[in-house]
Design a protein around this motif. Structure first.
Motif: not given
Length: 341
Positions: A177-182, A298-300
């Protein structure tokens, strides 16, 4: 009477195009032929491909635009517009080449829409694609003064032998997983309802949001994953599949990159849910199921890699200042996602 009497200012439209010309030119790649102002944008395919495949995608920003318009803050929604398209195209392994936008408004307000186009140009620069052209439509009576809508269209390219289509995914592959910014650009209708029904003000600073106003938290633009993900493939990391986590969250989007007779099992406590989603769940009394089916939590973006590539993949993205982590694996199944609360 003339067109201006009907609410359409053609001269203002021409002046607006002149105003944004430099923004558009700043995104041009060497393959762009000509400038803006013609009936179509021209782009020469880059050299070096044996069997080039063009990959296209189109999207909008949704009701996040309502928040931007309420707050008169228009400089980030253009990034959202580009992100929603280029991240989709990226899942096939394609490099975005060019982008076109469509802006519709009730009355052309040059300062407002210049901010919007500046965001689109910024998004294109982040994705490495050219803003090849677009259309601005002034539609009095269809949109109220101050309102506008956005749509975008992107074209990317990938070598046919390098294209990801689900057939490369294998049982045991690990989901990174790569994080989201919101919240990115999905679920904003629910966000707006919660804010409205709870009589909250967009300028409030809830403790869970770490000092940010509600507006600042929800207007953060969608993360663009193009450059680090393409760099990971150039670094010869073995990636079997990719998913952009948009509307419908992990349950709807992650299975879309699978092959036949495959599912994904998620370890639900393998990542920390960002405070913005905790706040939404608490304030809106939203169930865990509804949260996961509406928001990215939280996962983009997710990559599927073989087990022996997990450590190398995580290390690579950490070198790009992206906190990648393993959250699950591919199992036998029928295209579903299991393991969430």
């Amino acid at each position: 009477m003339d067109y201006r009497d009907a609410g359409v200012d053609v001269e203002a439209g021409r002046a607006f195009v002149d105003q944004i010309r430099n923004l558009v030119h700043s995104t041009f790649r060497p393959e762009v032929i000509g400038g803006i102002g013609g009936f179509g944008g021209c782009f020469q395919l880059p050299p070096g491909f044996k069997e080039p495949v063009l990959v296209s995608g189109t999207d909008g920003v949704g009701t996040k635009l309502k928040i931007a318009q309420i707050l008169n803050c228009h400089d980030t929604v253009g990034i959202d517009l580009v992100a929603m398209c280029v991240n989709d195209v990226l899942t096939s392994g394609a490099e975005p080449l060019f982008f076109l936008d469509y802006v519709a408004t009730g009355k052309l307000e040059p300062e407002q829409l210049t901010q919007v186009v500046a965001g689109i140009a910024a998004g294109c620069s982040l994705a490495g694609c050219a803003l090849l052209g677009g259309e601005t439509a002034e539609m009095p009576g269809f949109y109220s003064v101050g309102e506008y809508d956005l749509a975008g269209f992107c074209v990317g390219i990938v070598e046919k032998s390098q294209m990801l289509d689900g057939s490369q995914v294998q049982l045991g592959d690990v989901a990174i997983a790569l994080p989201s910014t919101g919240v990115h650009s999905n679920g904003l209708s629910l966000v707006r309802k919660i804010v409205s029904d709870r009589a909250l003000d967009w300028s409030e600073r809830p403790p869970l949001l770490g000092g940010e106003t509600i507006a600042e938290a929800f207007l953060k633009p969608t993360q663009i994953y193009v450059k680090p993900v393409l760099a990971s493939r150039q670094a010869e990391l073995e990636i079997h599949g990719m998913a952009h986590i948009t509307g419908g969250g992990l349950p709807e989007n992650l299975p879309r990159c699978l092959g036949k007779n495959q599912s994904i099992h998620i370890q639900p406590h393998s990542w920390t849910i960002p405070p913005i989603f905790q706040w939404l769940a608490e304030v809106g009394s939203v169930s865990a199921e509804a949260m996961y089916n509406t928001f990215n939590m939280g996962i983009g973006f997710v990559l599927l890699v073989p087990p022996y590539q997990v450590e190398k993949t995580i290390t690579f993205f950490q070198s790009q200042d992206i906190s990648a982590l393993a959250i699950g694996e591919v199992i036998d199944g029928s295209g579903t996602l299991t393991g969430l609360p």
